[in-house]
Structure formats: C-alpha cells, structure tokens
Motif scaffolding. Structure first.
Motif, PDB file in Angstrom:
ATOM      1  N   ASN A  51       0.858  -1.179   0.000  1.00  0.00           N
ATOM      2  CA  ASN A  51       0.000   0.000   0.000  1.00  0.00           C
ATOM      3  C   ASN A  51       0.892   1.226   0.000  1.00  0.00           C
ATOM      4  O   ASN A  51       2.085   1.149   0.250  1.00  0.00           O
ATOM      5  CB  ASN A  51      -1.000   0.016   1.158  1.00  0.00           C
ATOM      6  CG  ASN A  51      -0.362   0.231   2.505  1.00  0.00           C
ATOM      7  OD1 ASN A  51       0.849   0.312   2.654  1.00  0.00           O
ATOM      8  ND2 ASN A  51      -1.185   0.294   3.535  1.00  0.00           N
ATOM      9  N   ARG A 342     -10.355  -1.605   0.589  1.00  0.00           N
ATOM     10  CA  ARG A 342      -8.990  -1.087   0.497  1.00  0.00           C
ATOM     11  C   ARG A 342      -8.945   0.427   0.647  1.00  0.00           C
ATOM     12  O   ARG A 342      -9.814   1.139   0.160  1.00  0.00           O
ATOM     13  CB  ARG A 342      -8.293  -1.428  -0.822  1.00  0.00           C
ATOM     14  CG  ARG A 342      -8.998  -2.141  -1.857  1.00  0.00           C
ATOM     15  CD  ARG A 342      -8.242  -2.345  -3.159  1.00  0.00           C
ATOM     16  NE  ARG A 342      -8.658  -3.584  -3.758  1.00  0.00           N
ATOM     17  CZ  ARG A 342      -7.876  -4.646  -3.920  1.00  0.00           C
ATOM     18  NH1 ARG A 342      -6.616  -4.572  -3.566  1.00  0.00           N
ATOM     19  NH2 ARG A 342      -8.330  -5.752  -4.461  1.00  0.00           N
ATOM     20  N   ALA A 345      -4.857   2.494  -1.886  1.00  0.00           N
ATOM     21  CA  ALA A 345      -4.576   1.676  -3.065  1.00  0.00           C
ATOM     22  C   ALA A 345      -4.232   2.609  -4.225  1.00  0.00           C
ATOM     23  O   ALA A 345      -4.212   3.833  -4.075  1.00  0.00           O
ATOM     24  CB  ALA A 345      -5.784   0.806  -3.409  1.00  0.00           C
ATOM     25  N   GLY A 359      -3.487  -3.330  -4.749  1.00  0.00           N
ATOM     26  CA  GLY A 359      -2.924  -3.172  -3.417  1.00  0.00           C
ATOM     27  C   GLY A 359      -3.839  -2.446  -2.466  1.00  0.00           C
ATOM     28  O   GLY A 359      -5.060  -2.545  -2.527  1.00  0.00           O
ATOM     29  N   GLY A 360      -3.224  -1.709  -1.542  1.00  0.00           N
ATOM     30  CA  GLY A 360      -3.978  -1.012  -0.521  1.00  0.00           C
ATOM     31  C   GLY A 360      -3.978  -1.781   0.784  1.00  0.00           C
ATOM     32  O   GLY A 360      -3.439  -2.883   0.894  1.00  0.00           O
ATOM     33  N   SER A 366      -1.417  -5.188   4.275  1.00  0.00           N
ATOM     34  CA  SER A 366      -1.333  -4.724   2.893  1.00  0.00           C
ATOM     35  C   SER A 366      -1.758  -5.853   1.966  1.00  0.00           C
ATOM     36  O   SER A 366      -1.610  -7.036   2.295  1.00  0.00           O
ATOM     37  CB  SER A 366       0.102  -4.289   2.571  1.00  0.00           C
ATOM     38  OG  SER A 366       0.483  -3.208   3.373  1.00  0.00           O
TER      39      SER A 366
END
Length: 464
Positions: A51, A342, A345, A359-360, A366
């Motif tokens: 993240n 999330r 991200a 991601g995030g 993460s």
C-alpha cells in the motif's frame, strides 16, 4: 470494536464492526443484485503486497507499480512490477535503488518515469530520486532533491519539467518547491508556498498553471489554495475550500474545471461533499455529495468524462464501494463494489477504458490482490453533419462539424492509392479540419472517433 488509525497522521478512529464481519457484509450480495451495476473482477495478484505504492500507465499500455509498504515492515524491499492488461498478469521488473513508500511517480515526455521523495523503511523523508527506463526495465539514479520530502505533490508541467511542492522533511512541514529538469537531470528551487503544507492535492490546469489545494500544516487540515505560474516561477493565492481537508482527491474535468471530493479534517466524519474549482473565477462552488464520505480513496477520470471514486475509509469502516461523479448533472451515483475493501490503493485508467485497482490496506494487512473495473462501453459516435467548403485557387478543402464532447475527428482524402490526412482544430463549439492534397478528383472523408470506437464516415468527392 476495532480502532482505525489515520495512515497520514496516526490519529485513531473507532471501527464499529470487525473486518471479518465487514467482509461478509460486502460479499453477501445477491447474485442478481450486481447485474445492474458495472463490475469489478479479480485479476492475477501482485508479486508483493503493497500500500502507498505508485502506479503509472506506460506508453506501452502496461502499468508500472513501484514501492509501497509491505505490511510486515514499514516499506517493501524496493521491488517494482509490471501489469500487462493483455494477460492480466504481473511480472517483476528492475528494483529501486532506494526502497520507498508514499513517493511520487511522474511519466516524463521521454517515456521514462521519475520516482522521487517519499519515506524510507524507517518512515524518514527521502531526498533521493531515480528514473525507470521501460526499454531496459531498470532504475538509475538521478540528482538529489534540494530537500527530503514525504507526502509532496508532483506535477508534470507543459514544458516537460516536474514541479515538486511542499511535503515534510526532517525539520518539519515545508513551504519550498523545486523543479526537476529531465534534460539536465537536476533539481532547482522555485518559488515558495504561502503556507507550509504536506499531503496536498495538485493538478495542472488547461492554462498551464498548477492548482495546489488542501493538505496538512502539522496541526490542522488546510482550506487554502495556491496557483503556481511556471512562467514567473511564483505561487499566488486563489480560492479557498469551504473548510480544511486532506486525504481527498482531485481531478481535472473535460470542461477545464477541477473536482475536489472527500477527505477528512480529522475532527468530523470524512467529508461527503465535493467542490468545483473554476479557473476563470478562481473560486470553489459546491456540487453534489458523495454517497459515502471517504478519504484515502482514489479518483479516476474515465474516458466518458465521468469520475470514478473507489474505496477509502469512512467514519466507521474500510470501504469496498465505488461511485461515479457525472459532470453534466453534478451528481454522484453508486456503481459496483470491489471484491476487497482497500484504502491507500492505486487506481489506473488503462488504454482500454478499464481501471486497474491494486494493493492497498484492508485495516489489517497490505494487499497483493488487484482487480479491474469494467465500465459500460461507450457507444460509437454518430455520423457527423459536415459543412464542406473549397478554395480551388489554393486547392484547400475545409470541413466544419459541431463539437461533440469526447469525440475527435479525422479528415482524409483518397485518390487511387494515395491517402492524405488533414489537420483539425477546435474553437468554441466547432471543429474545423483542413487539407490541401493537391490536384485531382479526391474523395474526402470525416471520421468521428471516441472511446467507443470509430463512427460512420461522412464523405464527399471534390475535384481540385
């Protein structure tokens, strides 16, 4: 009861439900309920959980993911990876010289990507910068910045230079700004912000000036804004937000106005409101309200001109929801939800018009996961009404059409195996295309094109 911690300030918020229960709520959607919405679908996971990474669409259509926190330590090990939309897969590419998170990433006119500033593995501001070369898949060092900066803004200027402004150094919040010159490979100071700020929002306006608004001065969220003039190299005050925010999003709309939405002042619940900045009047005016107040979310300007908001944190939970802002109506409408909650991200508009969300942080760790949002396909543009005119003495043909937002036009002329292409200019609500192909009986055609594809051709045979 779970506690949320602001990713930018460390301030704590109470979470009313456990993340396990939250996940069940988000995923327990009847099979038919999502059919009315545009959808998110999972793609291959990233090689590394991240993240606060950066995400950059390269000229090749691939997406470069760099740096970020990995969940087990403060920063990842400096790896970068590429997402290929054709295969839906991530593959590793060169490693950063200096591991970092919350850095800036700017695609330069050379096709290289400038990665600058951010935090090192201990959370300290970095004054280093490096360049990613898509041709070699490697990072190389470039000059150091004049100051270490975490949470600065980075904006590509019309002349190809990059403006880095504000941020936080080891000595506190910064007022300073500097320019990166890709040709010289150097950073030089430029102007001073009126007030020290970090975690601000910045966007280059149609005029070439840069709007910087909101942010955090170390004690409170800011409502003030500044305009950077690249010709004079100075900052000047401009319109203010209704109240201080940071952790919001900024987006340049097709009409030249700027949308600022969401964010937090760390006292009240995340902001549900949105403001439009008008570069002509230099004022903000309110427009619509988000369906869910959110901060640390993403905002993506879509090919149809709408703005997609995804994820973030509300007053009580991490979010998987998404919604659209329609500049024509000034309203927000919900759309499909992500498969994961999330915040922090990245969201990247792909060449296809889809959006990669990667991601995030879900409140616990993460994420390696990534997903792709598929919007409703845009319809192909309709056949244009064209006004043709000819200057036979100069052998110039002009085609004039009414401007349709999001549509471009191409003027071509054919004679046997010869094909020539004209130039089109937009002025007001008209598009004028001209072409001087030479002597002969040519077949001229105007072809409209938007993100939905090419529309029907309007043609005319003219003897020159």
């Amino acid at each position: 009861m779970q506690t949320l911690t602001s990713p930018r300030t460390g301030r704590k918020f109470k979470l009313a439900a456990t993340l396990g229960a939250l996940s069940l709520v988000l995923l327990a959607v009847p099979a038919g309920a999502q059919a009315a919405f545009e959808v998110f679908s999972t793609t291959s996971p990233m090689t590394y959980a991240r993240n606060w990474q950066t995400s950059t669409l390269l000229p090749s259509g691939k997406v470069l993911i760099v740096g970020g926190k990995d969940g087990s330590a403060n920063a990842d090990n400096g790896h970068a990876e590429l997402f290929n939309p054709a295969t839906g897969a991530f593959t590793t590419t060169g490693s950063l010289i200096t591991p970092r998170w919350a850095a800036t990433a700017t695609l330069l006119s050379t096709g290289k990507v400038l990665i600058a500033g951010g935090c090192d593995s201990l959370g300290n501001p970095s004054d280093t910068a490096e360049l990613y070369n898509p041709a070699t898949g490697k990072f190389s060092a470039t000059a150091k910045m004049t100051a270490g900066r975490k949470y600065p803004t980075a904006t590509l200027l019309a002349n190809g230079n990059v403006l880095l402004a504000g941020g936080e150094s080891g000595g506190g919040i910064l007022r300073s700004a500097e320019l990166y010159n890709p040709t010289a490979g150097t950073f030089t100071p430029t102007g001073q912000l009126a007030a020290a700020r970090r975690s601000s929002l910045a966007v280059r306006l149609s005029s070439g000036k840069v709007l910087i608004t909101g942010g955090f001065d170390g004690s409170a969220a800011l409502a003030t804004s500044q305009l950077y003039d690249p010709v004079a190299g100075t900052f000047s005050a401009t319109g203010e937000l209704p109240f201080g925010i940071f952790g919001g999003t900024i987006a340049l709309l097709g009409n030249g106005k700027v949308l600022v939405a969401g964010g937090t002042n760390l006292v009240d619940s995340p902001y549900v409101g949105a403001e439009l900045y008008n570069p002509t009047t230099e004022q903000f005016t309110s427009t619509g309200s988000l369906n869910t107040g959110r901060y640390a979310h993403t905002a993506t300007v879509m090919q149809d001109g709408k703005v997609l908001f995804v994820g973030g944190v509300s007053a009580t939970e991490y979010l998987g929801s998404a919604e659209y802002f329609n500049p024509t109506t000034g309203s927000f409408t919900p759309t499909g939800s992500m498969t994961q909650v999330r915040q922090s991200a990245t969201a990247t508009l792909l060449s296809s018009g889809k959006v990669l969300v990667a991601g995030g942080d879900n409140g616990e760790v993460s994420q390696r996961s990534a997903e792709v949002f598929t919007p409703t396909p845009l319809p192909k543009p309709s056949k244009p009404f064209v006004k043709w005119s000819t200057n036979k003495r100069k052998r110039v043909v002009t085609a004039t059409v009414s401007l349709v937002k999001g549509t471009t036009y191409k003027l071509t002329a054919k004679l046997g195996r010869k094909t020539k292409t004209g130039k089109c200019k937009t002025k007001g609500n008209k598009v004028t295309c001209t072409l001087a192909p030479g002597k002969g009986k040519w077949t001229f055609s105007i072809t409209p094109h938007n993100a939905g594809g090419s529309g029907k051709v309007n043609g005319k045979a003219i003897k020159l």
